[in-house]
Design a protein around this motif. Structure first.
Motif, PDB file in Angstrom:
ATOM      1  N   ARG B  71      -7.670   0.046   3.415  1.00  0.00           N
ATOM      2  CA  ARG B  71      -8.184   0.491   2.123  1.00  0.00           C
ATOM      3  C   ARG B  71      -7.886   1.973   1.894  1.00  0.00           C
ATOM      4  O   ARG B  71      -7.600   2.386   0.779  1.00  0.00           O
ATOM      5  N   ALA B  74      -4.276   2.250   0.896  1.00  0.00           N
ATOM      6  CA  ALA B  74      -4.017   1.783  -0.472  1.00  0.00           C
ATOM      7  C   ALA B  74      -4.711   2.645  -1.520  1.00  0.00           C
ATOM      8  O   ALA B  74      -4.437   2.503  -2.704  1.00  0.00           O
ATOM      9  N   LEU B  76      -8.007   2.561  -1.973  1.00  0.00           N
ATOM     10  CA  LEU B  76      -9.215   1.876  -2.419  1.00  0.00           C
ATOM     11  C   LEU B  76     -10.453   2.498  -1.792  1.00  0.00           C
ATOM     12  O   LEU B  76     -11.573   2.245  -2.207  1.00  0.00           O
ATOM     13  N   PRO B 101      -4.222   7.857  -7.248  1.00  0.00           N
ATOM     14  CA  PRO B 101      -4.988   6.628  -7.480  1.00  0.00           C
ATOM     15  C   PRO B 101      -4.204   5.404  -6.992  1.00  0.00           C
ATOM     16  O   PRO B 101      -2.980   5.461  -6.894  1.00  0.00           O
ATOM     17  N   PRO B 102      -4.924   4.317  -6.676  1.00  0.00           N
ATOM     18  CA  PRO B 102      -4.256   3.159  -6.071  1.00  0.00           C
ATOM     19  C   PRO B 102      -3.099   2.617  -6.904  1.00  0.00           C
ATOM     20  O   PRO B 102      -2.112   2.150  -6.345  1.00  0.00           O
ATOM     21  N   ASP B 103      -3.214   2.717  -8.234  1.00  0.00           N
ATOM     22  CA  ASP B 103      -2.146   2.116  -9.043  1.00  0.00           C
ATOM     23  C   ASP B 103      -0.852   2.918  -8.992  1.00  0.00           C
ATOM     24  O   ASP B 103       0.184   2.444  -9.436  1.00  0.00           O
ATOM     25  N   VAL B 107       2.079   0.016  -3.033  1.00  0.00           N
ATOM     26  CA  VAL B 107       1.779  -0.804  -1.868  1.00  0.00           C
ATOM     27  C   VAL B 107       1.785  -2.277  -2.267  1.00  0.00           C
ATOM     28  O   VAL B 107       1.523  -2.620  -3.412  1.00  0.00           O
ATOM     29  N   PHE B 109      -0.397  -5.160  -1.256  1.00  0.00           N
ATOM     30  CA  PHE B 109      -1.638  -5.411  -0.517  1.00  0.00           C
ATOM     31  C   PHE B 109      -1.920  -6.901  -0.546  1.00  0.00           C
ATOM     32  O   PHE B 109      -1.997  -7.494  -1.608  1.00  0.00           O
ATOM     33  N   PHE B 111      -4.706  -9.472   0.189  1.00  0.00           N
ATOM     34  CA  PHE B 111      -6.139  -9.526   0.467  1.00  0.00           C
ATOM     35  C   PHE B 111      -6.464 -10.758   1.303  1.00  0.00           C
ATOM     36  O   PHE B 111      -5.760 -11.761   1.261  1.00  0.00           O
ATOM     37  N   ALA B 115      -7.175 -12.965  -3.455  1.00  0.00           N
ATOM     38  CA  ALA B 115      -7.579 -12.310  -4.701  1.00  0.00           C
ATOM     39  C   ALA B 115      -6.590 -12.582  -5.835  1.00  0.00           C
ATOM     40  O   ALA B 115      -6.215 -11.681  -6.570  1.00  0.00           O
ATOM     41  N   GLY B 129       2.353  -7.278 -11.444  1.00  0.00           N
ATOM     42  CA  GLY B 129       2.639  -5.941 -10.909  1.00  0.00           C
ATOM     43  C   GLY B 129       4.039  -5.436 -11.197  1.00  0.00           C
ATOM     44  O   GLY B 129       4.401  -4.354 -10.758  1.00  0.00           O
ATOM     45  N   ARG B 174       3.504 -12.034  -5.093  1.00  0.00           N
ATOM     46  CA  ARG B 174       2.928 -11.011  -5.963  1.00  0.00           C
ATOM     47  C   ARG B 174       3.004  -9.630  -5.302  1.00  0.00           C
ATOM     48  O   ARG B 174       3.307  -8.632  -5.960  1.00  0.00           O
ATOM     49  N   ALA B 175       2.736  -9.602  -3.991  1.00  0.00           N
ATOM     50  CA  ALA B 175       2.774  -8.319  -3.280  1.00  0.00           C
ATOM     51  C   ALA B 175       4.200  -7.759  -3.251  1.00  0.00           C
ATOM     52  O   ALA B 175       4.401  -6.550  -3.291  1.00  0.00           O
ATOM     53  N   ARG B 178       6.276  -6.041  -6.732  1.00  0.00           N
ATOM     54  CA  ARG B 178       6.138  -4.643  -7.132  1.00  0.00           C
ATOM     55  C   ARG B 178       7.132  -3.751  -6.399  1.00  0.00           C
ATOM     56  O   ARG B 178       7.146  -2.557  -6.604  1.00  0.00           O
TER      57      ARG B 178
END
Lengths: 267, 398
Positions: B71, B74, B76, B101-103, B107, B109, B111, B115, B129, B174-175, B178
């Motif tokens: 976290r 990333a 978070l 910031p995370p965005d 990364v 990520f 989960f 998620a 993403g 999805r990861a 990006r």
């Protein structure tokens, strides 16, 4: 064993009493008047005006409540800050304040001699004895219903969804719009329905703050009150329409969100 | 040299080495992370560096701070003091007041429960993403990614209708969509049933090889760590206690926790040094074994840190595949010095081998081939001899 049966009978008995007690008065409205008479008295001047005004004012109030309440609830649900508990209590306060007191409070704030009376007058906006005043009263009384429900709906979201959105490059605003709101929608819709229902039935605050001018500030509940001493059939007719409209909205919301909304907003 | 002075734990050694990485010039493409943070009962204090296309497995007991590390990487969570640098880009530097910031950190990520967004279809989850991809091409790109994981046909499926294995693949796609500069995987296989795990693990291996970015993988499973990662860092109570390849950890665990994590058998006892330079351990509950190891030294053969021997409370560790089972009363003419008479407690087939639970009276596990187990007629209650070499016997200070 017979103890278990007795308890089951007790449960069913309690439910039956509750259902009869809650439903009978609503049914009686239709039975007492008779459909022909009800329809006839709706044609009377003022009755339809009151209904139209009620629908307009509640719609505007609901738009205001959702537009301001949704981001406010999101903030309360996702941040921990000093005074958060106090903020939540303040939001909930109108729930327990008697409506007449709410009306007095609004007068003392926004009335001509109120705290912000001068500022309001300077903008040229008239609230007291005006339709805008009705919207203010409805918004004040109904918004806690929406904000509370929205807070619960946002709080029940899996935080990993929000975090996943952020790690995928979405800003907080985009995460709010594309992930938080869509996934909390059942709860938000339920909150909206509750707030709308509360606004539709609002009486005390509107009467005290905006008055009961036919066609301007006289909403359906105020019109019912005006009629019930000398025109009971007219009161019944308006009541019947309100019951029908409310039931239709409740049913519509339930159908639209798979019959789970008002039961469990977290589902 | 059994007794290490207090405060000089192997973890601190590793950690100092890790921190120096941060002082030096940054390895191109690598991810470095340094964090000092107190979070309720957890005191996080560690440094990690993951090479440009290396996968570091992060193992440790629950509450050790593994997820917090991910976290922090990333964005978070933010440590009180720390630095995160990825591919030369400073993501966090508390001293210089930098915290991206995370965005804005690129990364990928994964989960623990994936998620996935339930309000979006599989391909829209993957496309979520993608930035810098024209709207019209998003679907095509997303479907292509899903196809790489063998679930292109499920592109329009809604998340609630996906199986656990499908969800994992959508989450992986999805990861990756990006084009992350680092992959952070939080127990990526733990939500799957054993049947799906094998194939999901293969897919994850492909992803890690292809991604060519630093990856941190949290796992509870030593085999998973050995299979998927290049290096394993074991953390306990917020600190790195040992890093090394899976083979190094297996061969020379520096703590009972590491030994246990690698699947080794652990026996408690009292160590005494012998005249021949070996260590003799009187096991709790009876039995004596000998070891060439020195506790805390971590080198099983005794090389480098030999001499001395050891004394005091120790844990003896040995791998189940190093223990052979012989019929009771066998002469024991082989090289195995350690011979304990034991009772068979359980016999359970695992893949192509058999795990035999033994009571010595402390519990032991031996792994045999199916044929050997049948030849020995192993059954619960049978009395046999468990034998292994002193050189396969490692010692850890308790």
């Amino acid at each position: 064993m017979s103890g278990g049966r007795l308890f089951r009978a007790l449960l069913w008995g309690a439910l039956a009493v509750a259902l009869v007690f809650l439903a009978l008065p609503l049914v009686a409205i239709f039975v007492e008047g008779g459909p022909g008479e009800l329809l006839a008295s709706l044609g009377e001047p003022g009755a339809l005006d009151a209904l139209r005004l009620s629908l307009q004012a509640t719609t505007v109030a609901l738009v205001v409540i959702v537009a301001v309440g949704t981001p406010a609830a999101w903030l309360l649900a996702t941040r921990s800050f000093r005074g958060r508990a106090i903020a939540i209590t303040l939001v909930e306060l109108p729930l327990v304040v008697p409506p007449a007191v709410a009306g007095i409070g609004l007068l003392a704030t926004l009335g001509p001699a109120g705290l912000l009376g001068g500022a309001i007058a300077a903008t040229g906006l008239e609230l007291v004895f005006e339709t805008a005043g009705v919207v203010v009263a409805l918004t004040f009384v109904a918004s806690p219903f929406y904000i509370r429900q929205a807070l619960a709906a946002f709080g029940a979201l899996d935080p990993a969804l929000i975090e996943a959105s952020r790690t995928l490059g979405a800003s907080e605003a985009r995460t709010f719009a594309r992930i938080a709101v869509p996934n909390a929608l059942p709860g938000l819709v339920a909150g909206g329905a509750l707030a709308w229902g509360r606004a539709l039935g609002e009486f005390g605050a509107t009467l005290v703050f905006a008055g009961s001018l036919s066609g301007v500030t006289q909403t359906a509940p105020l019109a019912i009150y005006e009629r019930f001493s000398d025109d009971f059939t007219g009161a019944l007719a308006l009541s019947a329409v309100l019951v029908a409209v409310s039931a239709a909205i409740l049913l519509g919301v339930k159908l639209a969100s798979g019959a789970r909304v008002l039961g469990d907003a977290r589902a | 040299m059994l007794a290490l002075e207090p405060g000089h734990t192997p973890g601190k050694r590793v950690q100092r080495r890790g921190c120096r990485w941060l002082q030096r010039e940054h390895t191109p493409g690598a991810l470095t992370l340094e964090a000092h943070h107190t979070l309720e009962a957890l005191e996080l204090d560690l440094c990690l560096e993951v090479g440009a296309s290396e996968c570091l497995a992060l193992a440790g007991p629950s509450g050790a701070g593994k997820s917090t590390v991910l976290r922090i990487a990333a964005g978070l969570a933010e440590p009180k003091r720390g630095r995160v640098i990825c591919a030369g880009e400073v993501w966090l530097d508390s001293e210089r007041g930098i915290s991206m910031p995370p965005d804005r950190r690129r990364v990928g990520f994964l989960f623990q429960d994936y998620a996935l967004f339930p309000n979006l279809s599989a391909w829209r989850n993957v496309a979520y993403g993608m930035d810098g991809v024209a709207r019209a091409q998003r679907r095509e790109r997303a479907v292509a990614l899903l196809e790489r994981f063998g679930i292109g046909a499920r592109a329009d499926a809604r998340v609630p209708t996906l199986s656990g294995g499908e969800r994992q693949r959508v989450a992986l796609a999805r990861a990756l969509a990006r084009r992350p500069r680092a992959l952070l995987l939080d127990e990526p296989l733990s939500a799957l049933d054993t049947r799906t795990r094998a194939s999901a693990s293969r897919e994850l291996g492909i992803l890690l090889r292809e991604a060519r970015v630093p990856a941190i993988l949290i796992t509870h499973d030593f085999e998973e760590a050995a299979l998927l990662s290049d290096r394993v860092a074991v953390i306990d109570a917020g600190k790195v206690v040992q890093t090394g390849t899976a083979a190094e950890l297996g061969a020379a665990p520096e703590s009972a926790f590491v030994a246990d994590f690698t699947g080794a058998v652990i026996l408690a006892g009292e160590a005494h040094s012998c005249a021949d330079g070996l260590t003799e351990i009187a096991l709790d509950g009876g039995g004596t074994v000998r070891s060439t190891g020195v506790a805390g030294g971590g080198v099983a053969s005794g090389g480098g840190t030999s001499g001395g021997g050891a004394s005091g409370r120790v844990a003896v560790t040995v791998h189940p595949w190093e223990i052979s089972v012989e019929p009771a009363g066998a002469a024991g003419e082989g090289s195995a010095q350690n011979r304990l008479t034991v009772t068979v407690a359980s016999v359970s087939p695992v893949g192509n081998r058999v795990r035999v639970g033994l009571l010595a009276p402390q519990p032991l596990v031996a792994e045999l081939t199916d044929a050997a187990a049948r030849r020995l007629e192993l059954a619960p209650g049978a009395v046999v001899v468990a034998a292994w070499k002193a050189t396969a016997t490692r010692l850890v200070v308790r």
